[in-house]
Write an enzyme that holds these catalytic residues in place. Structure first.
Site, short mmCIF file in Angstrom:
data_model
loop_
_atom_site.label_atom_id
_atom_site.label_comp_id
_atom_site.label_asym_id
_atom_site.label_seq_id
_atom_site.Cartn_x
_atom_site.Cartn_y
_atom_site.Cartn_z
CB CYS A 1 -0.89 -0.03 1.24
SG CYS A 1 -2.34 1.02 1.13
CB CYS B 1 -3.89 1.58 -2.11
SG CYS B 1 -2.18 2.02 -2.34
CB CYS C 1 4.20 -0.84 -7.22
SG CYS C 1 5.32 -2.02 -6.45
#
Length: 145
Positions: A11, A84, A91
């Site tokens: 997250c 999230c 990422c």
């Protein structure tokens, strides 16, 4: 622990959703998986996490907010769960290791403003949604007792 596969939950801040998911995964399947969580921009664990998790009989003692950097190159994530939207967008698409990547977006309860009770309600709602998703995933794999 060496024969267990690793679950990593990511997250943005590793302060609420991923912390709840880490604790719930440990409660539901900690005997079958090594469970970790981390964030792209770690912050403190939100105080309401411990409160609403304790209400559900889930212990978060010892959990802390961690950076994804603690795991890059050091942990093979057999199962990577992104909880999230921000992390999904920012990422790297490939996390080191041969694992499966799952995108399970949940609303950020820490972003809810209002009275403490309204905030608690948001945390409880997300906690229950995460728990249900984990149960479904474990059940689909035959890992839910």
């Amino acid at each position: 622990m060496a024969d267990r596969q690793n679950v990593l939950i990511l997250c943005t801040r590793n302060s609420a959703r991923s912390q709840m998911a880490e604790a719930l995964f440990r409660k539901r399947a900690g005997d079958r998986f090594n469970v970790f969580s981390a964030g792209l921009e770690p912050d403190r664990v939100h105080p309401m996490v411990a409160e609403v998790m304790a209400e559900a009989g889930v212990d978060t003692a010892g959990q802390r907010s961690k950076s994804v950097q603690e795991y890059l190159g050091k942990l093979t994530a057999h199962y990577l769960f992104v909880v999230c939207e921000n992390v999904e967008k920012n990422c790297p698409r490939i996390f080191p290791g041969p694992g499966e990547r799952h995108y399970w977006p949940f609303d950020d309860p820490a972003a809810v403003s209002g009275s403490p009770e309204e905030q608690r309600a948001a945390f409880r709602k997300v906690r229950d949604q995460i728990d249900e998703r984990i149960r479904q995933w474990l059940s689909s794999r035959g890992d839910l007792p």
